[in-house]
Design an enzyme around this catalytic site. Sequence first.
Site, PDB file in Angstrom:
ATOM      1  N   THR A  17       4.649  -4.961   3.454  1.00 39.52           N
ATOM      2  CA  THR A  17       5.458  -5.211   4.656  1.00 39.52           C
ATOM      3  C   THR A  17       5.515  -6.681   5.074  1.00 39.52           C
ATOM      4  O   THR A  17       6.450  -7.084   5.749  1.00 39.52           O
ATOM      5  CB  THR A  17       4.924  -4.404   5.856  1.00 39.52           C
ATOM      6  OG1 THR A  17       3.548  -4.719   6.059  1.00 39.52           O
ATOM      7  CG2 THR A  17       5.110  -2.928   5.620  1.00 39.52           C
ATOM      8  N   ASP A  18       4.532  -7.477   4.672  1.00 31.34           N
ATOM      9  CA  ASP A  18       4.469  -8.833   5.218  1.00 31.34           C
ATOM     10  C   ASP A  18       5.746  -9.637   4.998  1.00 31.34           C
ATOM     11  O   ASP A  18       6.199 -10.349   5.880  1.00 31.34           O
ATOM     12  CB  ASP A  18       3.269  -9.593   4.644  1.00 31.34           C
ATOM     13  CG  ASP A  18       1.990  -9.288   5.407  1.00 31.34           C
ATOM     14  OD1 ASP A  18       2.042  -8.399   6.304  1.00 31.34           O
ATOM     15  OD2 ASP A  18       0.957  -9.912   5.139  1.00 31.34           O
ATOM     16  N   LYS A  45       9.714  -8.546  10.827  1.00 29.07           N
ATOM     17  CA  LYS A  45       8.410  -7.979  11.141  1.00 29.07           C
ATOM     18  C   LYS A  45       7.894  -8.686  12.389  1.00 29.07           C
ATOM     19  O   LYS A  45       7.650  -9.883  12.367  1.00 29.07           O
ATOM     20  CB  LYS A  45       7.423  -8.181   9.982  1.00 29.07           C
ATOM     21  CG  LYS A  45       6.076  -7.478  10.234  1.00 29.07           C
ATOM     22  CD  LYS A  45       5.124  -7.559   9.042  1.00 29.07           C
ATOM     23  CE  LYS A  45       3.885  -6.716   9.297  1.00 29.07           C
ATOM     24  NZ  LYS A  45       2.929  -6.723   8.191  1.00 29.07           N
ATOM     25  N   THR A  68       0.810  -1.213   0.000  1.00 27.28           N
ATOM     26  CA  THR A  68       0.000   0.000   0.000  1.00 27.28           C
ATOM     27  C   THR A  68       0.841   1.259   0.000  1.00 27.28           C
ATOM     28  O   THR A  68       0.324   2.352  -0.166  1.00 27.28           O
ATOM     29  CB  THR A  68      -0.942   0.035   1.207  1.00 27.28           C
ATOM     30  OG1 THR A  68      -0.159  -0.107   2.367  1.00 27.28           O
ATOM     31  CG2 THR A  68      -1.974  -1.049   1.106  1.00 27.28           C
TER      32      THR A  68
END
Lengths: 425, 619
Positions: A176-177, A254, A100
């Site tokens: 980001t995952d 993460k 995003t």
Amino acid sequence: MHGYRGKALELLYRFNAYAGEHVIIELDSKRYEGIIMPRYESADDTHIVLKLKNGYNIGISIDRIKSIKSIEGKNQIKIAEVEREDRGLSKIAMISTGGTIASKIDYRTGGVRAMLTAKELYDAIPELGELADIYPEVLFSEYSENLTFRHWSMLAEKIYEKSKEGYKGIVVTHGTDTMHYTAAALSFAVSINKPIVLVGAQRSSDRPSSDAATNLIAATTFASKSDLNGVFVAMHDSISDDTIAIHLGTRVRKNHTSRRDAFKSIGIKPIAYVRNGEIIYNLRVETRREEYILPKFEDKVALLKYHPNMDARLIEYLSELGYKGLVLEGTGLGHVSKYLFNSIEDAIKKGMIICMTSQCIYGRVRMTVYETGRDLLRIGVLPLDDMLPEVALAKLSWALANKEDVKSVMLKNIAMEMSDRSLVD
Amino acid sequence: MLSYKDLNVKIGLEIHQQLATEKKLFCSCKSIEIEKHEHEFFRRLRPTQSELGEYDPAALFEFKKGRIIRYIASNNNSCLVEADEEPPHDLNSEALDIALTIAMLVNSDIVDEVHAMRKIVIDGSNTTGFQRTMLIALGGTIDGVTIQSISLEEDAAKIIDENEKIKSYSLDRLGVPLIEISLEPVTNNAEEVALLALKIGRLLRATKRVARGLGTIRQDVNISIANGNVVEIKGVQRLDQLKDVIEYEVKRQHGLMIIADMLKERIDHLDTVVKDVTSIFIDSKSKIIINAIKSNGNIKAINIKGFAGMLGFEPYQGIRLGKELGEMVRSYGLGGIFHSDELPAYGISEEELNKVREILGTEKEDAIILIAGKNVEDAINAIIKRLEEALKGVPAETRAAKGNVTVYSRPRPGAARMYPETDIAPVVIRKELLEQIRSNLPKGWDEYIDELSSKYNINRIQAEKIFDSEYLNLFERIASTCKNIQPSFIVSLLTESMTSIEREGYDISILTDDKLISIFNIVNEQRIAKESIVDIIKIMINNRCSVDEAIKNLGLESISDAALKTIIEKIIRDNLEIVKEKGDQSFNILMGKAMDKLRGKVDGKKISILIKEKISQYK
């Protein structure tokens, strides 16, 4: 069409209506005026979504709709834009891979698309225009969970190509995952004398509170001002918008599903912070390496997290499938149950390279302490010190595809992915 | 007195009422306010394009101010959802239920499928930069007035502090469910609108499912007059304030129209010149100007053709164009403006002014505005835009209710501020749910009042009074536990007495429910007489003390029955002649003397019985 299917779609066809059209929808006793909006793909097929004049969307049951009438000439969709030209600032290549960040919602299709031009970027984040002359390029547009090793190769090649075109630094926007996997993969696959900064957003960029802008500004600041080489990840240091941490690409993970500061350096401090437009170095490290591109990745590599009662046949099956490498995420100092020993030994004998990391995430594996560890070492499992499991996966896949002496490559530090010192703080 | 009819005044009312749900709208936090916050974080918000590709003007405006937002939060009433660190959870079904109930009560047409929307608000009052809001129903009527829409939305964070650089909010209130009822504009006068608001409030409160107390219901009013734009006024918390605010705003708008008419007689378009005049003021005696120059700022002057006298002109007291401009530039971080209708003054000399006139080429019929500060370009653009509007009359803007007047806060937002909340799936309103709600609709206000009145044996007027006050729940708690006190007394204390105490200037907001309960408990135990409650409350407010300390302070320790008898005995004996002479007629005199000594310490009734006893003994 725009998320509509089944009965709702039939109804739209019947009245020749389409998403984005300004219409009057007539029911038995009343009428609504508004714009037909796209529908969520997962939603049912018995409602039409209408944006009313007051800005609200509502769903209208198709059973109640008597007619849909178009109102001519009222459905233009405007895009606000600001002109901006290059200002002779540092040239930065911005490669978009999806996620995003650096994307905008296309409300005509209901989907998210990458910002295609520098103008769109500066438009959304005017500060970027004062920092650097940015050359955006869309490489692919994928949610990061859909990225494969093939995407890593494409990205590594693109970065290497860009590094020859006179850019001061390279910024990669990324979902980001799996950004930490990609950061690790790039750390091995491509070495250039410029900073490569991966950046993402935990709050989508279609909302005012998005962390996309601050992260992107910090990433661009670091890419255009730092003399460090290597692959880095720029993300929020805390839940406040003031400080962005620059993590080393091989030491970051993460660690939270949703917080802005989800990315943390593990077993090391962030290399630097960006605060108020300034880079504050935290850890002076020598990251300079010879330039190269080795962009291949071996597909037949897996990462397996050990858990109690794990079935030994999983490893046998991987071996049968022809897997060449396996990273185990063992318990504690680097253990798996003795009931797996036979399968592991067989797999190694058949040529699979099996490495050990720890599911503790923090700390290093020490397989000489307990009998289990010693047995695994004897069988031929490689202890990967304090290398993160995700990093080990990327490295093993890369080593298998590009190197002869895979075992020694795995045990040797290449891109600061492993260290021999664990510090008190 | 202005004729609302002649001016074609239109007033649109928007009522925002907090719902009394256990949890917030999109998470499981409690809706409580607290004093201590252990967490703090800082944010910046930026405008985003709407789904139609437009920027909201109000959002751009806030962003340009460049302020940092500070949030304070506590684990007791907020979580990562309020901090915008976790996606919203599922829509609170209790809140949806209440909203549907209210929609049904006013015959509003409930939508088939509810879509959560993001309404852009980037002043910091929402951590996300938007308020989540859902349209629940359209149409219906309240007291003969047509309803535009009924929405369910989340309340915003409460502002705690604000200066040019930083704005602070607490997350307590953020996410508390609110119902918003928007009415069609009416042509009624201010008093009638206030009455309408009262009736809506009553209808909502009668459901027993909305929150009560100051700040739990807020009115926004949209006001326009003939040939003017709609002005939105936010945050009216009390009904008496609502009437005053409307009257002020109508006066202001009419004043602006008068100014516009006068301007149109002089000029047919705006003609301005802007120049930097910093060099003229290097040795100025004006502190504001010198401070601006010292901090690397500039002094800019604007010449406005034909505006001489118009910036300071007051069609009504306190309504001036100059003041409007001053309020507006404050939101650009400036202290205000200087204009030629009020100069020379504030340390600016005639000589300096003449030099400015020379640079600008000012003529006699022109006005001048001076602005001091750094990066004043945006403020100057805003001033010129506002002056253009001055020729037309009333600009569309959002204003805030401050006391009984309104002040500028930002440009009016458009429909571009609304786009879908993609984190929440649309909710289909099932017929079964509607049927279930319909068969359980709460009583109306009238019935509620009847019930209150018979349950507590108070008259209807008292029942209405306590119902309209902030203390209904408290009243019910006290009345059901303090059986020795008549409910009608509790009502009059919580309504009339509290109001008059407040009017005397006491800050009654520091009296928590618990404190008030403690007072009534002591009266209930007959430790003090009920007549002294007002004095005790005043002491408690003044000294910020407990009820026991207040009693001590007033010397109100209760008197034992034996001691009381001795005192009465003494009074009778001291006045034996009167008793003998007047017999029962002496009661008033003796009662008066006894009360002088015992007021507040003993219940008057008790004294009167004792005196009557004694008189019959001695007469």
